[in-house]
Design a protein around this motif. Sequence first.
Motif, PDB file in Angstrom:
ATOM      1  N   LYS A   2       0.846  -1.186   0.000  1.00 59.67           N
ATOM      2  CA  LYS A   2       0.000   0.000   0.000  1.00 59.67           C
ATOM      3  C   LYS A   2       0.880   1.234   0.000  1.00 59.67           C
ATOM      4  CE  LYS A   2      -3.785  -2.079   2.554  1.00 59.67           C
ATOM      5  NZ  LYS A   2      -4.665  -1.963   3.718  1.00 59.67           N
ATOM      6  N   GLU A  34       3.106  -5.654   2.971  1.00 56.73           N
ATOM      7  CA  GLU A  34       2.338  -6.756   3.553  1.00 56.73           C
ATOM      8  C   GLU A  34       3.076  -8.081   3.345  1.00 56.73           C
ATOM      9  OE1 GLU A  34      -2.198  -5.576   3.298  1.00 56.73           O
ATOM     10  OE2 GLU A  34      -1.213  -5.338   1.348  1.00 56.73           O
ATOM     11  N   ASP A  37       3.630  -9.578  -0.241  1.00 53.61           N
ATOM     12  CA  ASP A  37       4.215  -8.730  -1.276  1.00 53.61           C
ATOM     13  C   ASP A  37       5.475  -9.352  -1.864  1.00 53.61           C
ATOM     14  OD1 ASP A  37       2.219  -6.812  -1.143  1.00 53.61           O
ATOM     15  OD2 ASP A  37       3.273  -5.618   0.356  1.00 53.61           O
ATOM     16  N   LEU A  45       3.826  -1.349  -8.542  1.00 51.84           N
ATOM     17  CA  LEU A  45       3.525  -0.137  -7.787  1.00 51.84           C
ATOM     18  C   LEU A  45       4.477   0.993  -8.163  1.00 51.84           C
ATOM     19  CD1 LEU A  45       1.911   1.389  -5.662  1.00 51.84           C
ATOM     20  CD2 LEU A  45       3.426   0.409  -3.926  1.00 51.84           C
ATOM     21  N   LEU A  81       0.270   1.674   7.622  1.00 51.43           N
ATOM     22  CA  LEU A  81      -0.648   1.671   6.474  1.00 51.43           C
ATOM     23  C   LEU A  81      -1.306   0.314   6.261  1.00 51.43           C
ATOM     24  CD1 LEU A  81       1.027   3.693   3.591  1.00 51.43           C
ATOM     25  CD2 LEU A  81      -0.958   4.313   4.947  1.00 51.43           C
ATOM     26  N   VAL A  82      -0.681  -0.752   6.706  1.00 53.14           N
ATOM     27  CA  VAL A  82      -1.225  -2.091   6.472  1.00 53.14           C
ATOM     28  C   VAL A  82      -2.155  -2.542   7.595  1.00 53.14           C
ATOM     29  CG1 VAL A  82       0.759  -2.725   5.051  1.00 53.14           C
ATOM     30  CG2 VAL A  82       0.728  -3.340   7.473  1.00 53.14           C
ATOM     31  N   MET A 142      -4.624   6.812  -2.287  1.00 54.49           N
ATOM     32  CA  MET A 142      -4.179   5.525  -1.756  1.00 54.49           C
ATOM     33  C   MET A 142      -4.045   4.565  -2.933  1.00 54.49           C
ATOM     34  SD  MET A 142      -3.302   3.542   0.728  1.00 54.49           S
ATOM     35  CE  MET A 142      -3.880   4.136   2.286  1.00 54.49           C
ATOM     36  N   GLU A 144      -3.069   0.656  -3.963  1.00 56.30           N
ATOM     37  CA  GLU A 144      -2.948  -0.667  -3.369  1.00 56.30           C
ATOM     38  C   GLU A 144      -2.753  -1.729  -4.447  1.00 56.30           C
ATOM     39  OE1 GLU A 144      -5.690  -1.574  -0.035  1.00 56.30           O
ATOM     40  OE2 GLU A 144      -6.618   0.339  -0.561  1.00 56.30           O
TER      41      GLU A 144
END
Length: 145
Positions: A2, A34, A37, A45, A81-82, A142, A144
């Motif tokens: 994220k 996360e 990932d 990303l 953030l996670v 945001m 994701e």
Amino acid sequence: MKALLQRVSQAQVDVNAEVVGAIDHGLLLLLGVEQQDTATVAEKLAEKVLHYRVFSDAAGKMNLNVQQVNGGILVVSQFTLVADTKKGLRPSFSSGASPEHGETMYDYFVNYLRQRYSQVATGIYAADMQVSLTNDGPVTFMLEF
């Protein structure tokens, strides 16, 4: 993975009262990693960040990306953030990466960005950082994966 992406007129990160990363006009990117990932996720990303059109063109429309406006990118690790905040009054970090995996993916993401764009600054992974910024707009998204 994220990322909270903010268009800024300036941003900087201090650790122990020392500036460790700073940019003028550009993007502040708070990055959360996360458990699941991978390098592929980090690459997707990073490409999105490089090409995401959040800067105004001559007509005032968001049609330009950070590269087209010659802006900087400041990447800051942001474990919170996670967090899962759907239940209760305390965040759960069960989906968050281990410190080792988080640092590996953070470093991979930053290195991938730097191979494609020269104006990338960072904070220090897992450090107690003070982040200051002037959000331009404000414009915040945001992202994701």
